[in-house]
Design an enzyme around this catalytic site. Sequence first.
Site, PDB file in Angstrom:
ATOM      1  N   GLU A 187       0.811  -1.221   0.000  1.00 26.85           N
ATOM      2  CA  GLU A 187       0.000   0.000   0.000  1.00 26.85           C
ATOM      3  C   GLU A 187       0.840   1.266   0.000  1.00 26.85           C
ATOM      4  O   GLU A 187       0.525   2.234  -0.705  1.00 26.85           O
ATOM      5  CB  GLU A 187      -0.939  -0.001   1.212  1.00 26.85           C
ATOM      6  CG  GLU A 187      -2.082  -0.994   1.120  1.00 26.85           C
ATOM      7  CD  GLU A 187      -1.710  -2.407   1.512  1.00 26.85           C
ATOM      8  OE1 GLU A 187      -2.578  -3.290   1.383  1.00 26.85           O
ATOM      9  OE2 GLU A 187      -0.553  -2.622   1.940  1.00 26.85           O
ATOM     10  N   HIS A 229      -9.762  -4.169  10.571  1.00 24.05           N
ATOM     11  CA  HIS A 229     -10.383  -4.184   9.252  1.00 24.05           C
ATOM     12  C   HIS A 229     -11.746  -3.487   9.235  1.00 24.05           C
ATOM     13  O   HIS A 229     -12.529  -3.706   8.317  1.00 24.05           O
ATOM     14  CB  HIS A 229     -10.557  -5.622   8.758  1.00 24.05           C
ATOM     15  CG  HIS A 229      -9.278  -6.315   8.440  1.00 24.05           C
ATOM     16  ND1 HIS A 229      -8.435  -6.774   9.416  1.00 24.05           N
ATOM     17  CD2 HIS A 229      -8.699  -6.633   7.254  1.00 24.05           C
ATOM     18  CE1 HIS A 229      -7.390  -7.345   8.848  1.00 24.05           C
ATOM     19  NE2 HIS A 229      -7.519  -7.274   7.547  1.00 24.05           N
TER      20      HIS A 229
END
Length: 358
Positions: free
Chosen positions: A59, A128
């Site tokens: 990322e 998450h």
Amino acid sequence: MRKLTYAQAINEAQAIALTRDSSVFLIGEGVPDAKGIFGTTVGLADKFPGRVLDMPVAENGMTGICVGAAISGMRPIIVHARMDFTLMAFDAIANTAAKWFFMFGQQQSVPIVIRMIVGRGWGPGPQHAQSLQALYSHIPGLKVVMPTVPSDAKGLFLSAIADNNPVIFIEHRWLHGLTGDVPNGYYTVPIGTARIAQKGNDVTIVGASHMTIEAIRAAKALMGEGIHAEVVDLRSVRPLDRETILRSVKKTHRLIVADTGWKSFGIGAEIVAMVAESGIRLAAPPLRIALPDLPTPTSSALAASYYPTSVDIFRSGLVLVGKKQSFVDRATARYSSAVTGTPGYAADQPDPTFLGPF
């Protein structure tokens, strides 16, 4: 106008952007996958070969590459299927993308759209399921949008693509299946403008993303008690449409803010502070509906009491208009029973059609 899902509206917006401008490209982990990021990217890789790309689990590096591409004249769309993963790329977003335009005398733009998906249910747990819009909204140089309905998802996405500087586009995955009227072709919804989702005179409920849906549900239930709530759908959290919020509160003199993030130091705190600074005289102390200051539980049993719903907003509305405690308790119990008794209801899914993230 056609009926499209929220996911289809985003898909269509991306297809239009890719068609209109050859400098636009789309990249993200799982973007060309058959499921296509909850359906939002399905079919785009076939229509636009070489411009709709998968990416490695990197990322930080990939977001940095996209920021560099934007500085070099491209208009990237990068997708992070979990908002939590953007923390890996926080330096590229907060220290480069957000600052570049100001560091170089407003001579160099960074036209990048960073899609961040938030949500709940099916045990995503502490790492998450975080709604970090307050974190990104705190940073000058970033615009942050959180559309609720499909037509706004498409219009705000096209505005984000056209913007010459970074836009954080936040989607709640419980909205991807939501259906609504969506205009054909190209159109934009201005960033920084709220909408009145429901008119009322007794109490203002300000929400964004999935909490706007909960606010509308609560407002409809409050009508059954003779209370007419006005629901303000923020659509953008930075910039905030201060005029629309203050105009509504000036009319109702009561305020509830419903947010998908944590309560402390959040969007609700910012809006309450803004109203306090405006000098509007309130009939009752403002209330914030948000997550408790705890990491997200994985257990569905714990999640059921962790996430606020329309029941919490409904109860707050009764309290703000001065209903007696005994009445509040009875009415809330009755409404809660009606909500949880809905066929197919589960605290861990928005409706029976939602069968998990993949």
